[in-house]
Design an enzyme around this catalytic site. Sequence first.
Site, short mmCIF file in Angstrom:
data_model
loop_
_atom_site.label_atom_id
_atom_site.label_comp_id
_atom_site.label_asym_id
_atom_site.label_seq_id
_atom_site.Cartn_x
_atom_site.Cartn_y
_atom_site.Cartn_z
N ARG A 250 0.83 -1.21 0.00
CA ARG A 250 0.00 0.00 0.00
C ARG A 250 0.87 1.26 0.00
NH1 ARG A 250 -4.76 -0.75 4.17
NH2 ARG A 250 -5.43 1.17 3.12
N SER B 179 -7.65 11.83 2.22
CA SER B 179 -7.34 10.68 3.07
C SER B 179 -7.17 11.13 4.50
CB SER B 179 -6.06 10.00 2.58
OG SER B 179 -5.51 9.21 3.62
N GLN C 193 -6.08 9.32 6.80
CA GLN C 193 -4.82 8.78 7.33
C GLN C 193 -3.67 9.72 7.02
OE1 GLN C 193 -4.58 4.76 5.82
NE2 GLN C 193 -6.28 4.08 7.10
N ASP D 183 -15.10 3.22 2.79
CA ASP D 183 -15.03 1.81 3.21
C ASP D 183 -16.34 1.06 2.95
OD1 ASP D 183 -12.45 2.21 4.04
OD2 ASP D 183 -12.94 2.43 6.16
N LYS E 220 -6.73 0.01 -1.25
CA LYS E 220 -7.18 -0.40 0.09
C LYS E 220 -6.56 -1.77 0.41
CE LYS E 220 -9.48 3.24 1.17
NZ LYS E 220 -8.95 4.12 2.21
N ARG F 179 -13.48 -6.43 4.25
CA ARG F 179 -14.71 -5.77 3.77
C ARG F 179 -15.29 -6.50 2.54
NH1 ARG F 179 -15.40 -2.22 7.46
NH2 ARG F 179 -13.66 -0.99 8.25
#
Length: 428
Positions: A122, A167, A169, A315, A342, A388
């Site tokens: 990632r 994002s 994050q 998500d 993701k 997910r």
Amino acid sequence: MKSIIVNPASGLRGELTVPGDKSISHRGIMFGAIAQGTTRLSGFLDSADCRSTINCFRSLGIDIDTGGGEVLVHGRGLHGLNAPASVLDVGNSGTTARLISGILCAGDFTCTLTGDSSIQKRPMKRIIDPLLAMGADISSVNNNGCVPLSITGRKLSGITWESPVASAQVKSCILLAGLYATGDTTVTEPAISRDHTERMLGAYGAALTRSGNSVTISPAAELHALDINIPGDISSAAYFIAAALICPGSELTIRNVNINPTRAGILKVIEQMGANFSLDNVHTDSGEECCDITIRSSSLHGTVIEGDIIPTLIDELPIIAVLGAFADGTTIIRDAAELKVKESDRIALISDNLSALGCDITPTEDGMIINGGRPLTGCSIRTASDHRIAMSFAVAALNATGSTTIDDMACVSISFPDFFDQLFSLSN
Ligand code: S3P
């Protein structure tokens, strides 16, 4: 890898609570660790991802009690972390990897951070670039812009940073580094991502201001411990919302779900699709809006999901795509290229698995086009161990003909360890 078979179900009836919000649980550990005093977290999500955060902070010298019903984080202040004895392992957790890096860049030691095979693919350049601009000493060990990362703490300077991606994050990583910098730090994002960091750091005593899509943080002298009640995670509730919508005869109430507007885009989407649901007992707890959600089975129609709403439901797009497959007409998802980076390439996996079930779906560069309303037939689902994807397709299986096999049942432990138990107890 242990697979699981999911059979069609009739209506889901009754009520449930879903596990605590993952984003808030991670942040409770991290911010608690660098605050003065003991942070008390109730409703903490006990899942593999959050355990990765706990383990990293324990390795950095923080005492964290998880024995009782609550989690206690014994903070040691902004400069209280110790050099870890070994490599920090973030497991599968992007939130752990990206947020902790902002803190470690201001430490007074060198460390290495790694994780599982998914996290090693990632993108981390999105945090490495702004941290380097702040004067940090951070590099990708294999020079591929991914973990492992090597970090040596340094004195940091405030920056003004325009993030190319929306994002939370990335934003949170920069804001955390900004706590330690000389001068203010401003992050601007193309659309507003989840704002738990801003809300929580503000409550811990940091000085933050928002202007449009920008957030500015000032350096902090100290943060102060908090008691936090963590509400249910709307990202986990989403599977049960969808299951109740598509299974005829359902009426389900999910108690105490976080509906922070930067997280609750799925509620707008299901409203656009014609869902029959209501929000009750709306209130604010520990700075987050929460409520009970009651969902009844509904005939859905297609919709377009694009633009600024995307970060508020990023998500939930796998389960929204499943809803699109059961809706009449066309559902179009655009502006969601982030899905490709993701826990798996979610555009490819959603598309492959919905096609295998018999849905008419075309993947695009930044989303997908779903011509819904065809009956689906049970098949084998490939999850690539993405939690997910596993949960979304378990829900799809409830309203397909025949049995569906999900190739990895254990991956749900990343965010929702009791998922299958709860699903089967409500759908049998
Ligand atoms: C998260 C932010 C989102 C989300 C992830 C959790 C967070 O990632 O997908 O599951 O807690 O900040 P991005 O911010 O990279 O979109």
